[in-house]
Design a protein around this motif. Sequence first.
Motif, short mmCIF file in Angstrom:
data_model
loop_
_atom_site.label_atom_id
_atom_site.label_comp_id
_atom_site.label_asym_id
_atom_site.label_seq_id
_atom_site.Cartn_x
_atom_site.Cartn_y
_atom_site.Cartn_z
N UNK A 7 9.12 55.78 35.54
CA UNK A 7 10.25 55.45 36.41
C UNK A 7 11.45 56.32 36.11
N UNK A 8 11.74 56.50 34.83
CA UNK A 8 12.85 57.35 34.43
C UNK A 8 12.58 58.81 34.77
N UNK A 9 11.36 59.26 34.53
CA UNK A 9 11.02 60.65 34.85
C UNK A 9 11.20 60.92 36.34
N UNK A 10 10.80 59.97 37.16
CA UNK A 10 10.97 60.11 38.61
C UNK A 10 12.44 60.13 39.00
N UNK A 11 13.24 59.29 38.36
CA UNK A 11 14.67 59.23 38.66
C UNK A 11 15.36 60.54 38.26
N UNK A 12 14.93 61.13 37.16
CA UNK A 12 15.49 62.41 36.73
C UNK A 12 15.20 63.50 37.76
N UNK A 13 13.97 63.52 38.24
CA UNK A 13 13.59 64.51 39.25
C UNK A 13 14.41 64.34 40.52
N UNK A 14 14.65 63.09 40.90
CA UNK A 14 15.44 62.82 42.11
C UNK A 14 16.88 63.31 41.97
N UNK A 15 17.38 63.35 40.72
CA UNK A 15 18.74 63.84 40.47
C UNK A 15 18.81 65.36 40.40
N UNK A 53 24.21 57.38 32.97
CA UNK A 53 23.98 55.96 33.27
C UNK A 53 22.50 55.61 33.16
N UNK A 54 21.64 56.48 33.68
CA UNK A 54 20.19 56.24 33.62
C UNK A 54 19.70 56.22 32.18
N UNK A 55 20.16 57.17 31.38
CA UNK A 55 19.71 57.24 29.99
C UNK A 55 20.14 56.00 29.21
N UNK A 56 21.36 55.55 29.46
CA UNK A 56 21.83 54.33 28.78
C UNK A 56 21.06 53.11 29.26
N UNK A 57 20.77 53.06 30.55
CA UNK A 57 20.01 51.93 31.11
C UNK A 57 18.64 51.83 30.46
N UNK A 58 18.03 52.98 30.16
CA UNK A 58 16.70 53.00 29.55
C UNK A 58 16.77 53.14 28.03
N UNK A 59 17.98 52.97 27.46
CA UNK A 59 18.16 53.01 26.01
C UNK A 59 17.64 54.30 25.38
N UNK A 60 17.92 55.42 26.06
CA UNK A 60 17.51 56.74 25.56
C UNK A 60 18.75 57.44 24.98
N UNK A 61 18.82 57.62 23.67
CA UNK A 61 19.96 58.33 23.09
C UNK A 61 19.92 59.82 23.46
N UNK A 62 21.08 60.43 23.57
CA UNK A 62 21.13 61.83 23.99
C UNK A 62 22.22 62.57 23.24
N UNK A 73 21.22 71.93 13.66
CA UNK A 73 20.47 70.75 14.06
C UNK A 73 19.53 70.31 12.96
N UNK A 74 19.18 69.01 12.92
CA UNK A 74 18.23 68.53 11.91
C UNK A 74 16.82 69.07 12.13
N UNK A 75 16.00 68.88 11.12
CA UNK A 75 14.58 69.25 11.21
C UNK A 75 13.78 68.11 11.85
N UNK A 76 12.51 68.40 12.14
CA UNK A 76 11.58 67.36 12.58
C UNK A 76 11.82 66.90 14.01
N UNK A 77 11.29 65.71 14.31
CA UNK A 77 11.47 65.11 15.64
C UNK A 77 12.90 64.58 15.74
N UNK A 78 13.66 65.09 16.69
CA UNK A 78 15.06 64.69 16.81
C UNK A 78 15.17 63.29 17.44
N UNK A 79 16.18 62.52 17.05
CA UNK A 79 16.31 61.16 17.56
C UNK A 79 17.05 61.06 18.88
N UNK A 80 17.28 62.19 19.53
CA UNK A 80 17.95 62.20 20.84
C UNK A 80 17.20 63.12 21.78
N UNK A 81 17.30 62.86 23.10
CA UNK A 81 16.93 63.90 24.05
C UNK A 81 18.12 64.85 24.15
N UNK A 82 17.87 66.07 24.54
CA UNK A 82 18.91 67.09 24.57
C UNK A 82 19.29 67.41 26.01
N UNK A 83 20.58 67.35 26.30
CA UNK A 83 21.10 67.74 27.60
C UNK A 83 21.67 69.15 27.50
#
Length: 303
Positions: A7-15, A53-62, A73-83
């Motif tokens: 659902x979020x992936x689709x909403x991102x594409x629509x934006x 707004x979408x990222x916050x609604x889906x509790x996705x840190x960025x 930047x830190x090593x490994x898997x980062x705890x945020x998506x990157x804008x």
Amino acid sequence: MRISDPTLIGALAALGVEHEPGVPMSGKTSLGIGGTSDLLLILKHDSLPELVRLLKQHAVPYRFLGGGSNVLLPDGELPWVILQLERQNPEVRIEGNSVLVDCAADLGRTVTTCAKADLGGMEGLIGVPGTIGGALRMNAGAYGTQIGTFVREVRVYRAATARIETLRGAEINFEYRHTSFAPDDIMLTVRLELPSKPFKEILQGIRICNEKRRASQPLNQKSAGCIFKNPPGGSAGRMIDELGLKGHSVGDARVSDRHANFFVNAGHATAADMLALISDVRQRVRERYGVELEEEVIVWKES
């Protein structure tokens, strides 16, 4: 951080936001250091409020990443998506002495574009890596020039209000390597006012600055520019040099042989290597000179 919710992936594409999964951020930073995360490429500035707004609604840190030239930047898997703002065709529009610039534009190319229109003043910034937005955030400066001098207004996404706003230059506090923008503000466009100057004079100034940089900076190595701010009345590089720390290393993180305030990735340095080197050098300077060096590089902390 990975986005898997269809659902979020689709909403991102629509934006009109491009979703690139599992991107190594080491390829997005001038230090060549950084873990992996999903990258959201912003093609339209006006989509930012809804995107956040979408990222916050889906509790996705960025987190927002500009040109990646003054950041660790830190090593490994980062705890945020990157804008990140799309950087393929940033606009630089010149109207007399006024220049409207997309903040995703390369700083050096912007200086040369303005020079061709006989607009000078920013020659000292020609070799400073990164984008216009990054230069604004840090009030980038070199050889007596600071970008804040020329700023007349900035269009910015303000996280505090969740809106895109336009700030006049007088509303922004520009200090040495610091501005009043909040850490989560995202600069979108800036209007600069530059003095008229013959192209030949600007070109001569650019050549002089480039020669100084080639003679004193490790331009062919991975670095984030100066690691520490100069303390009042002093030089961080001079103190580090006097301690005999050129070439000093932790893992593949190394104090440059050419400029002691440049720390380079001499191979496969990790964020942990670089942080340990920063800490070690800071402690040695504190013990010898009684000076607490402040980082100029922006360190992303996970908590």
